[in-house]
Scaffold this motif. Structure first.
Motif, PDB file in Angstrom:
ATOM      1  N   MET A   1       0.831  -1.198   0.000  1.00 35.44           N
ATOM      2  CA  MET A   1       0.000   0.000   0.000  1.00 35.44           C
ATOM      3  C   MET A   1       0.866   1.248   0.000  1.00 35.44           C
ATOM      4  SD  MET A   1      -3.464  -0.102   2.257  1.00 35.44           S
ATOM      5  CE  MET A   1      -3.225   1.417   3.137  1.00 35.44           C
ATOM      6  N   SER A   2       0.490   2.211  -0.791  1.00 36.87           N
ATOM      7  CA  SER A   2       1.295   3.429  -0.850  1.00 36.87           C
ATOM      8  C   SER A   2       0.981   4.333   0.334  1.00 36.87           C
ATOM      9  CB  SER A   2       1.037   4.158  -2.162  1.00 36.87           C
ATOM     10  OG  SER A   2      -0.315   4.546  -2.239  1.00 36.87           O
ATOM     11  N   GLN A   3       1.982   5.022   0.775  1.00 34.21           N
ATOM     12  CA  GLN A   3       1.845   5.943   1.901  1.00 34.21           C
ATOM     13  C   GLN A   3       1.953   7.372   1.393  1.00 34.21           C
ATOM     14  OE1 GLN A   3       1.378   5.170   5.230  1.00 34.21           O
ATOM     15  NE2 GLN A   3       0.986   3.125   4.470  1.00 34.21           N
ATOM     16  N   PRO A   4       1.209   8.276   2.013  1.00 35.74           N
ATOM     17  CA  PRO A   4       1.375   9.680   1.624  1.00 35.74           C
ATOM     18  C   PRO A   4       2.789  10.171   1.940  1.00 35.74           C
ATOM     19  CG  PRO A   4      -0.347   9.435   3.288  1.00 35.74           C
ATOM     20  CD  PRO A   4       0.236   8.090   3.081  1.00 35.74           C
ATOM     21  N   VAL A   5       3.322  10.978   1.051  1.00 37.22           N
ATOM     22  CA  VAL A   5       4.638  11.583   1.294  1.00 37.22           C
ATOM     23  C   VAL A   5       4.530  12.654   2.380  1.00 37.22           C
ATOM     24  CG1 VAL A   5       6.381  13.113   0.267  1.00 37.22           C
ATOM     25  CG2 VAL A   5       5.571  11.096  -0.983  1.00 37.22           C
ATOM     26  N   TRP A   6       3.439  13.394   2.362  1.00 38.18           N
ATOM     27  CA  TRP A   6       3.308  14.545   3.264  1.00 38.18           C
ATOM     28  C   TRP A   6       2.504  14.163   4.489  1.00 38.18           C
ATOM     29  CZ3 TRP A   6       6.707  17.556   1.232  1.00 38.18           C
ATOM     30  CH2 TRP A   6       6.858  17.624  -0.156  1.00 38.18           C
ATOM     31  N   GLN A   7       2.971  14.622   5.662  1.00 38.06           N
ATOM     32  CA  GLN A   7       2.260  14.351   6.924  1.00 38.06           C
ATOM     33  C   GLN A   7       0.952  15.120   7.017  1.00 38.06           C
ATOM     34  OE1 GLN A   7       4.632  15.306  10.339  1.00 38.06           O
ATOM     35  NE2 GLN A   7       5.830  13.424  10.231  1.00 38.06           N
ATOM     36  N   ALA A   8       0.929  16.292   6.422  1.00 36.17           N
ATOM     37  CA  ALA A   8      -0.281  17.120   6.430  1.00 36.17           C
ATOM     38  C   ALA A   8      -0.237  18.041   5.224  1.00 36.17           C
ATOM     39  CB  ALA A   8      -0.379  17.949   7.714  1.00 36.17           C
ATOM     40  N   LEU A   9      -1.416  18.479   4.809  1.00 38.99           N
ATOM     41  CA  LEU A   9      -1.535  19.440   3.713  1.00 38.99           C
ATOM     42  C   LEU A   9      -2.104  20.726   4.284  1.00 38.99           C
ATOM     43  CD1 LEU A   9      -3.162  17.041   1.084  1.00 38.99           C
ATOM     44  CD2 LEU A   9      -0.730  17.636   1.307  1.00 38.99           C
ATOM     45  N   PHE A  10      -1.356  21.811   4.134  1.00 38.01           N
ATOM     46  CA  PHE A  10      -1.830  23.131   4.558  1.00 38.01           C
ATOM     47  C   PHE A  10      -2.373  23.856   3.342  1.00 38.01           C
ATOM     48  CE2 PHE A  10       1.833  22.426   7.532  1.00 38.01           C
ATOM     49  CZ  PHE A  10       1.069  22.249   8.666  1.00 38.01           C
ATOM     50  N   LEU A  11      -3.547  24.443   3.507  1.00 40.69           N
ATOM     51  CA  LEU A  11      -4.166  25.186   2.412  1.00 40.69           C
ATOM     52  C   LEU A  11      -4.412  26.624   2.827  1.00 40.69           C
ATOM     53  CD1 LEU A  11      -6.969  22.723   1.238  1.00 40.69           C
ATOM     54  CD2 LEU A  11      -4.905  23.328  -0.029  1.00 40.69           C
ATOM     55  N   ASP A  12      -4.038  27.538   1.958  1.00 40.42           N
ATOM     56  CA  ASP A  12      -4.495  28.907   2.097  1.00 40.42           C
ATOM     57  C   ASP A  12      -5.975  28.945   1.696  1.00 40.42           C
ATOM     58  OD1 ASP A  12      -4.327  31.860   2.144  1.00 40.42           O
ATOM     59  OD2 ASP A  12      -4.572  31.621  -0.018  1.00 40.42           O
ATOM     60  N   ARG A  13      -6.682  30.024   2.058  1.00 42.88           N
ATOM     61  CA  ARG A  13      -8.102  30.116   1.691  1.00 42.88           C
ATOM     62  C   ARG A  13      -8.305  31.031   0.482  1.00 42.88           C
ATOM     63  NH1 ARG A  13     -12.654  33.034   5.304  1.00 42.88           N
ATOM     64  NH2 ARG A  13     -12.339  34.590   3.672  1.00 42.88           N
ATOM     65  N   ASP A  14      -8.273  32.341   0.707  1.00 41.36           N
ATOM     66  CA  ASP A  14      -8.602  33.295  -0.362  1.00 41.36           C
ATOM     67  C   ASP A  14      -7.556  33.253  -1.475  1.00 41.36           C
ATOM     68  OD1 ASP A  14     -10.812  34.259   1.208  1.00 41.36           O
ATOM     69  OD2 ASP A  14      -9.396  35.426   2.384  1.00 41.36           O
ATOM     70  N   GLY A  15      -8.016  33.011  -2.699  1.00 42.39           N
ATOM     71  CA  GLY A  15      -7.110  32.915  -3.837  1.00 42.39           C
ATOM     72  C   GLY A  15      -6.660  31.496  -4.125  1.00 42.39           C
ATOM     73  N   THR A  16      -6.912  30.598  -3.170  1.00 40.56           N
ATOM     74  CA  THR A  16      -6.556  29.190  -3.360  1.00 40.56           C
ATOM     75  C   THR A  16      -7.826  28.339  -3.455  1.00 40.56           C
ATOM     76  OG1 THR A  16      -4.484  29.522  -2.166  1.00 40.56           O
ATOM     77  CG2 THR A  16      -5.259  27.240  -2.399  1.00 40.56           C
ATOM     78  N   LEU A  17      -8.746  28.542  -2.508  1.00 40.53           N
ATOM     79  CA  LEU A  17     -10.029  27.820  -2.528  1.00 40.53           C
ATOM     80  C   LEU A  17     -11.132  28.671  -3.158  1.00 40.53           C
ATOM     81  CD1 LEU A  17     -10.261  26.234   1.049  1.00 40.53           C
ATOM     82  CD2 LEU A  17      -9.274  25.265  -1.031  1.00 40.53           C
ATOM     83  N   ASN A  18     -11.129  29.955  -2.816  1.00 42.69           N
ATOM     84  CA  ASN A  18     -12.207  30.852  -3.249  1.00 42.69           C
ATOM     85  C   ASN A  18     -11.616  32.126  -3.824  1.00 42.69           C
ATOM     86  OD1 ASN A  18     -11.599  31.196  -0.225  1.00 42.69           O
ATOM     87  ND2 ASN A  18     -12.575  33.147  -0.742  1.00 42.69           N
ATOM     88  N   GLU A  19     -12.454  32.841  -4.546  1.00 43.41           N
ATOM     89  CA  GLU A  19     -11.999  34.073  -5.191  1.00 43.41           C
ATOM     90  C   GLU A  19     -11.663  35.140  -4.147  1.00 43.41           C
ATOM     91  OE1 GLU A  19     -14.865  35.386  -8.070  1.00 43.41           O
ATOM     92  OE2 GLU A  19     -14.670  33.542  -9.254  1.00 43.41           O
ATOM     93  N   GLU A  20     -10.487  35.717  -4.332  1.00 44.61           N
ATOM     94  CA  GLU A  20     -10.077  36.824  -3.473  1.00 44.61           C
ATOM     95  C   GLU A  20     -10.948  38.039  -3.786  1.00 44.61           C
ATOM     96  OE1 GLU A  20      -6.277  36.789  -2.351  1.00 44.61           O
ATOM     97  OE2 GLU A  20      -6.879  38.325  -0.932  1.00 44.61           O
ATOM     98  N   ARG A  21     -11.266  38.820  -2.771  1.00 43.96           N
ATOM     99  CA  ARG A  21     -12.017  40.067  -2.977  1.00 43.96           C
ATOM    100  C   ARG A  21     -11.215  41.211  -2.400  1.00 43.96           C
ATOM    101  NH1 ARG A  21     -17.957  39.893  -3.367  1.00 43.96           N
ATOM    102  NH2 ARG A  21     -17.881  42.022  -2.574  1.00 43.96           N
TER     103      ARG A  21
END
Ligand SMILES: [Zn+2]
Length: 186
Positions: free
Chosen positions: A1-21
């Motif tokens: 079974m393959s293992q994830p390389v990264w222990q965690a994924l950090f996500l920015d919000r505005d501009g990454t998930l949703n449109e920046e205003r």
């Protein structure tokens, strides 16, 4: 079974998930998903690592909306993410205005350090996905690898800012970054 390389994924919000205003996202009606972002979150849920939001929300410190209103917005966001098959396991917010001199507003690494302490993470083995040079600088200050997406306000300027060596870590959007992440297994 393959293992994830990264222990965690950090996500920015505005501009990454949703449109920046320019006038800030102040309520759910102003939260507009970027194309493919919701589906990408559902894919990332299958990666096998915590997914943690890391976001500057000076809209609080500027007195435009309250921390409680941001939390309400995030509850609505999490509901929609969950309905789409995704999840976010933690949210770390800097509420301070830029002139507060805090250690958590990106490009400072404070939010990443808080998340690492809370989740027991080695930041050298986590990945940050953001859209601005301040995201990149916060990750660097924390010793955390970082990739950027072009869907934010800095868009194409990122290539020039990072130089030739940086281009390989810039993706068109979260969907493209997700394809890279899902392929990064060992
Ligand atoms: Zn702060």
């Amino acid at each position: 079974m393959s293992q994830p390389v990264w222990q965690a994924l950090f996500l920015d919000r505005d501009g990454t998930l949703n449109e920046e205003r320019a006038d800030y996202v102040k309520n759910w009606s102003e939260f507009v998903w970027l194309p493919g972002a919701l589906h990408a979150l559902a894919e990332l849920a299958g990666y096998g690592a915590p997914i943690i939001l890391i976001t500057n929300q000076s809209v609080i410190g500027r007195g435009i909306i309250t921390e409680a209103e941001v939390q309400t917005l995030h509850t609505q966001m999490l509901d929609v993410i969950g309905e789409a098959g995704g999840r976010i396991d933690g949210i770390f917010i800097c509420p301070h205005p830029p002139d507060a001199g805090c250690d958590c507003r990106k490009p400072q690494p404070g939010l990443l350090l808080q998340a690492a302490a809370a989740f027991g993470l080695d930041l050298r083995r986590c990945l940050f996905i953001g859209d601005t040079m301040t995201d990149f600088q916060a990750a660097q200050a924390a010793g955390c690898p970082c990739v950027l997406v072009r869907t934010g306000r800095q868009g194409a300027q990122l290539d020039a800012a990072l130089g030739v060596d940086g281009r390989r870590i810039i993706f068109d959007d979260l969907a493209a970054a997700t394809r890279y992440i899902m392929g990064a297994r060992e």
